[in-house]
Design an enzyme around this catalytic site. Structure first.
Site, PDB file in Angstrom:
ATOM      1  N   SER A 126       0.850  -1.246  -0.065  1.00 15.57           N
ATOM      2  CA  SER A 126       0.193   0.063  -0.003  1.00 15.57           C
ATOM      3  C   SER A 126       0.968   1.167  -0.055  1.00 15.57           C
ATOM      4  O   SER A 126       1.954   1.379   0.609  1.00 15.57           O
ATOM      5  CB  SER A 126      -0.852  -0.101   1.370  1.00 15.57           C
ATOM      6  OG  SER A 126      -1.327   1.246   1.348  1.00 15.57           O
ATOM      7  N   TYR A 151      -1.952  -1.684  11.044  1.00 18.19           N
ATOM      8  CA  TYR A 151      -2.323  -2.136   9.749  1.00 18.19           C
ATOM      9  C   TYR A 151      -1.266  -1.968   8.895  1.00 18.19           C
ATOM     10  O   TYR A 151      -0.635  -2.777   7.945  1.00 18.19           O
ATOM     11  CB  TYR A 151      -3.634  -1.785   9.115  1.00 18.19           C
ATOM     12  CG  TYR A 151      -3.914  -1.716   7.474  1.00 18.19           C
ATOM     13  CD1 TYR A 151      -4.068  -2.785   6.953  1.00 18.19           C
ATOM     14  CD2 TYR A 151      -3.531  -0.418   7.020  1.00 18.19           C
ATOM     15  CE1 TYR A 151      -4.095  -2.826   5.497  1.00 18.19           C
ATOM     16  CE2 TYR A 151      -3.631  -0.584   5.685  1.00 18.19           C
ATOM     17  CZ  TYR A 151      -3.734  -1.753   5.005  1.00 18.19           C
ATOM     18  OH  TYR A 151      -3.850  -1.783   3.572  1.00 18.19           O
ATOM     19  N   LYS A 155       2.048  -3.993   6.335  1.00 23.14           N
ATOM     20  CA  LYS A 155       2.598  -3.768   5.095  1.00 23.14           C
ATOM     21  C   LYS A 155       3.937  -3.723   5.149  1.00 23.14           C
ATOM     22  O   LYS A 155       4.711  -4.245   4.224  1.00 23.14           O
ATOM     23  CB  LYS A 155       1.747  -2.883   4.547  1.00 23.14           C
ATOM     24  CG  LYS A 155       0.376  -3.069   4.147  1.00 23.14           C
ATOM     25  CD  LYS A 155      -0.088  -4.361   3.410  1.00 23.14           C
ATOM     26  CE  LYS A 155      -1.507  -4.762   3.311  1.00 23.14           C
ATOM     27  NZ  LYS A 155      -1.822  -5.947   2.572  1.00 23.14           N
TER      28      LYS A 155
HETATM   29  C1  UD1 Z   1      -7.519   4.696   3.700  1.00 25.24           C
HETATM   30  C2  UD1 Z   1      -6.567   4.210   4.935  1.00 25.24           C
HETATM   31  C3  UD1 Z   1      -5.284   3.489   4.365  1.00 25.24           C
HETATM   32  C4  UD1 Z   1      -5.681   2.175   3.443  1.00 25.24           C
HETATM   33  C5  UD1 Z   1      -6.491   2.823   2.429  1.00 25.24           C
HETATM   34  C6  UD1 Z   1      -7.276   1.601   1.890  1.00 25.24           C
HETATM   35  C7  UD1 Z   1      -6.759   5.565   6.858  1.00 25.24           C
HETATM   36  C8  UD1 Z   1      -6.157   6.989   7.780  1.00 25.24           C
HETATM   37  N1  UD1 Z   1      -6.051   5.243   5.877  1.00 25.24           N
HETATM   38  O1  UD1 Z   1      -6.608   5.577   2.957  1.00 25.24           O
HETATM   39  O2  UD1 Z   1      -4.349   3.118   5.342  1.00 25.24           O
HETATM   40  O3  UD1 Z   1      -4.563   1.643   2.873  1.00 25.24           O
HETATM   41  O4  UD1 Z   1      -7.703   3.306   3.130  1.00 25.24           O
HETATM   42  O5  UD1 Z   1      -8.039   2.169   0.690  1.00 25.24           O
HETATM   43  O6  UD1 Z   1      -7.881   5.244   7.116  1.00 25.24           O
HETATM   44  N2  UD1 Z   1     -12.885  10.826   3.413  1.00 25.24           N
HETATM   45  C9  UD1 Z   1     -13.982  11.745   3.898  1.00 25.24           C
HETATM   46  N3  UD1 Z   1     -14.957  11.200   4.157  1.00 25.24           N
HETATM   47  C10 UD1 Z   1     -15.459   9.904   4.392  1.00 25.24           C
HETATM   48  C11 UD1 Z   1     -14.418   8.848   3.991  1.00 25.24           C
HETATM   49  C12 UD1 Z   1     -13.117   9.367   3.352  1.00 25.24           C
HETATM   50  O7  UD1 Z   1     -14.055  12.932   3.561  1.00 25.24           O
HETATM   51  O8  UD1 Z   1     -16.316   9.399   4.954  1.00 25.24           O
HETATM   52  C13 UD1 Z   1     -11.651  11.514   2.731  1.00 25.24           C
HETATM   53  C14 UD1 Z   1     -10.486  11.236   3.537  1.00 25.24           C
HETATM   54  O9  UD1 Z   1     -10.454  12.108   4.579  1.00 25.24           O
HETATM   55  C15 UD1 Z   1      -9.428  11.246   2.492  1.00 25.24           C
HETATM   56  C16 UD1 Z   1     -10.174  10.503   1.340  1.00 25.24           C
HETATM   57  O10 UD1 Z   1     -11.629  10.768   1.565  1.00 25.24           O
HETATM   58  O11 UD1 Z   1      -8.976  12.245   2.242  1.00 25.24           O
HETATM   59  C17 UD1 Z   1     -10.052   9.055   0.914  1.00 25.24           C
HETATM   60  O12 UD1 Z   1     -10.388   8.508   2.131  1.00 25.24           O
HETATM   61  P1  UD1 Z   1     -10.077   6.789   2.230  1.00 25.24           P
HETATM   62  O13 UD1 Z   1     -11.047   6.197   1.153  1.00 25.24           O
HETATM   63  O14 UD1 Z   1     -10.670   6.499   3.618  1.00 25.24           O
HETATM   64  O15 UD1 Z   1      -8.668   6.333   1.750  1.00 25.24           O
HETATM   65  P2  UD1 Z   1      -7.185   6.762   2.513  1.00 25.24           P
HETATM   66  O16 UD1 Z   1      -7.462   7.731   3.576  1.00 25.24           O
HETATM   67  O17 UD1 Z   1      -6.144   7.343   1.510  1.00 25.24           O
END
Ligand code: UD1
Length: 339
Positions: A126, A151, A155
């Protein structure tokens, strides 16, 4: 027909990769413990490819079962290892569960692969290993940062275990693929992502909100130092990602690898903000999304997107599908699941 083991082959990325392997003529055997997947996924794979992979329901934490599997399937030439737990928050609460699920299973598989005359191994890693990278886009040479969660640590440790094992095992070749943010579903709508409970990832949360399963999307922070203030990620269509696994495996089977342990970033190279993903969803679906800006989520990096040069030059692979394609496929899948 070469036989390939896909662990976690009924999961989100695993099932899409099984489809691409079967389309390329490989014989696939899946190991899955069904802890975060369903046996019905086999029907979706069969509907797309016309072939049903062999399925062994097995818990990779049971060392004796792993040994028995390799004794039975002694013609396996390659392994794509997806099976792992992946909820960041849960890993903080249950670190030993994560170390056992993600590390001991990897060790047991590698022990078996060392016994084979030749083996090719692809590992699901990842972009989380880079943390908040100092330079963007992120190349494979960017330093690995201290992990934010157990987690993420699994990795990093997983990569190190594979690297160390390759050093002493000339018959073993391995590639760690560092995924950016996989989203979307197969265009047939036969397979897709099936998050358990409340989704933690952005796109499933968006599609579930639009489908009426969730009331409102919370956008975590709009005060980041980015053009629109929301975080930036590199969202990659799961079908593009799946195809990269087949190409990486072929590189090893055909002995085109330069070293016997290599790493590749898998991303599009393009960063998109949370609000750009919301806009993409509204455009492709024609639906208005109910969302509100809330505070930042702990542990989020500001911006992460891939430098795709190494994958393009060495694997001859780059993404073909766009953010809109991916978001539309995720929406079609959500509608099918809810119908
Ligand atoms: C997350 C995990 C990461 C993992 C990846 C797998 C965390 C901190 N990181 O990454 O370790 O490898 O998923 O796909 O959990 N967002 C919102 N609202 C939401 C959900 C997300 O605003 O309800 C935003 C988040 O702040 C982020 C973006 O969307 O900026 C993407 O979020 P997400 O899909 O959870 O991915 P990652 O944070 O990149």
């Amino acid at each position: 027909m070469s036989k390939i083991l896909v662990t976690g082959g009924l999961g989100f990325i695993g099932s899409h990769t099984v489809v691409e392997l079967q389309n390329e003529g490989y014989e696939v055997v899946i190991i899955d413990d069904l802890s975060n997947s369903s046996e019905n996924v086999l029907d979706g794979i069969t509907a797309i490819t016309g072939k049903t992979p062999i399925f062994e329901k097995l818990d990779l934490k049971e060392k004796a079962d792993v040994e028995a599997f390799f004794a039975k399937h002694n013609d396996v030439v390659g392994v794509i290892h997806f099976a792992a737990s992946k909820a960041v928050g849960e890993s903080v609460q249950e670190p030993l569960l994560y170390y056992e699920n993600n590390i001991s299973t990897l060790v047991y598989i590698l022990k078996e692969l060392r016994k084979l005359p030749s083996a090719s191994f692809i590992f699901s890693s990842s972009c989380t290993v880079y943390g908040q990278a100092d330079e963007l886009p992120i190349t494979e040479n960017a330093p690995v940062k201290p992990a934010e969660s157990p987690y993420g640590n699994t990795k990093q440790i997983g990569e190190e275990i594979i690297r160390d094992t390759c050093k002493i095992t000339p018959s073993l070749k391995a590639i760690a693929l560092r995924y950016f943010n996989p989203i979307g579903a197969h265009e047939s709508v036969e397979i897709g992502e099936l998050p358990l409970g409340v989704p933690l990832n952005l796109v499933p949360f968006i599609t579930q909100t639009a489908a009426g399963v969730r009331e409102q999307l919370s956008v975590f922070g709009d005060d980041y130092p980015t053009p629109d203030g929301t975080c930036i990620r590199d969202y990659i269509h799961v079908v593009d990602l799946a195809k990269a696994h087949v190409i990486a495996l072929q590189r090893l089977l055909e002995e085109k690898n330069k070293e016997n342990y290599e790493t590749f970033n898998l991303g599009t190279g393009k960063g998109s903000s949370v609000l750009e993903v919301v806009q993409s969803f509204e455009k492709v679906s024609g639906e208005k999304l109910n969302y509100k800006i809330v505070g930042r989520r702990e542990g989020d990096v500001i911006s992460a997107y891939a430098d795709t040069t190494k994958a393009a030059e060495e694997l001859g692979w780059k993404t073909k599908l766009s953010l809109d394609d991916a978001v539309l496929s995720a929406w079609k899948w959500e509608q099918k699941v809810r119908s």
